[in-house]
Design a protein around this motif. Structure first.
Motif, PDB file in Angstrom:
ATOM      1  N   LEU A 190     -81.077  90.597 -26.232  1.00 44.67           N
ATOM      2  CA  LEU A 190     -81.831  90.990 -26.429  1.00 44.67           C
ATOM      3  C   LEU A 190     -82.913  91.461 -27.110  1.00 44.67           C
ATOM      4  O   LEU A 190     -82.145  91.557 -28.748  1.00 44.67           O
ATOM      5  CB  LEU A 190     -81.317  91.808 -25.460  1.00 44.67           C
TER       6      LEU A 190
ATOM      7  N   ALA B 280     -85.343  95.713 -24.216  1.00 42.32           N
ATOM      8  CA  ALA B 280     -85.358  94.479 -23.604  1.00 42.32           C
ATOM      9  C   ALA B 280     -83.992  95.379 -22.106  1.00 42.32           C
ATOM     10  O   ALA B 280     -83.504  95.619 -22.901  1.00 42.32           O
ATOM     11  CB  ALA B 280     -85.009  93.232 -23.645  1.00 42.32           C
ATOM     12  N   GLU B 281     -84.659  94.625 -21.153  1.00 46.10           N
ATOM     13  CA  GLU B 281     -83.853  95.107 -20.606  1.00 46.10           C
ATOM     14  C   GLU B 281     -82.747  93.229 -19.772  1.00 46.10           C
ATOM     15  O   GLU B 281     -83.270  92.950 -19.410  1.00 46.10           O
ATOM     16  CB  GLU B 281     -84.484  95.339 -18.688  1.00 46.10           C
TER      17      GLU B 281
END
Length: 201
Positions: free
Chosen positions: A95, A99-100
């Motif tokens: 990630l 960021a998810e």
């Protein structure tokens, strides 16, 4: 592919039979010239029977094919679900800032996730802690992945072959002892999964 062609032939044969016989009786009926032809013979009833058979067989065939497709789709989703933990660990390990992580639904159903992870894997250097987490997830999932081989076989021979390759790459992930071996096994795992996802039901 061969079994699919055989199944399609079995579905089309009764449709073709009813259609050809119905057309034959219709032509015979049109050729009848006596005034009492409509009342005195069974040709109109036979035509009606053939039409009913044609539409009923076609309807049942469509329902059967839809149910079979839904069953296979459910089987494929159960297979993909068994790999969610590994995919989640791979996703989290790469990630970017802010960021998810991907949702569980995307990890289980979206083939694009695999292509995205392959690209990220070539661009990111996974740290030691995340490598340990990926290895632990692979070790935890290995038994389930192996047990699901008969389920993959219900989809097709191609699905079973690629699932065997996936199972083997999960085993390599669980047994890897250095970063290079982990990276190679992860690439192999994602590549095999990508091929599995591209197969038609």
């Amino acid at each position: 592919m061969k079994s699919r062609n055989i199944n399609r032939l079995l579905l089309l044969t009764p449709l073709l039979l009813f259609g050809v016989v119905g057309i034959y009786f219709f032509v015979v009926f049109l050729a009848a010239s006596t005034e009492g032809a409509l009342e005195d013979n069974l040709i109109p009833e036979l035509i009606g029977f053939c039409l009913e058979g044609f539409f009923l067989v076609g309807l049942f065939s469509l329902i059967q094919r839809r149910q079979e497709r839904e069953r296979k789709d459910a089987l494929r989703q159960s297979l993909r679900g068994a790999l969610r933990e590994i995919l989640s660990r791979l996703d989290i390990s790469m990630l970017g800032n802010y960021a998810e992580p991907a949702s569980s639904q995307a990890l289980e159903q979206d083939p694009k996730i695999v292509a995205t992870l392959i690209i990220k894997l070539t661009e990111h250097d996974i740290d030691l802690e995340n490598l340990r987490n990926i290895k632990a997830a692979a070790a935890h999932s290995l038994g389930t992945v192996h047990d699901l081989i008969p389920v993959a076989a219900q989809l097709s021979a191609g699905h079973m072959r690629w699932w065997l390759s996936i199972s083997d790459s999960v085993r390599h992930l669980s047994e890897a002892t250095d970063k290079a071996a982990m990276a190679f096994a992860a690439h192999k795992f994602l590549a095999n999964l990508g091929e599995f996802d591209e197969l038609d039901l």
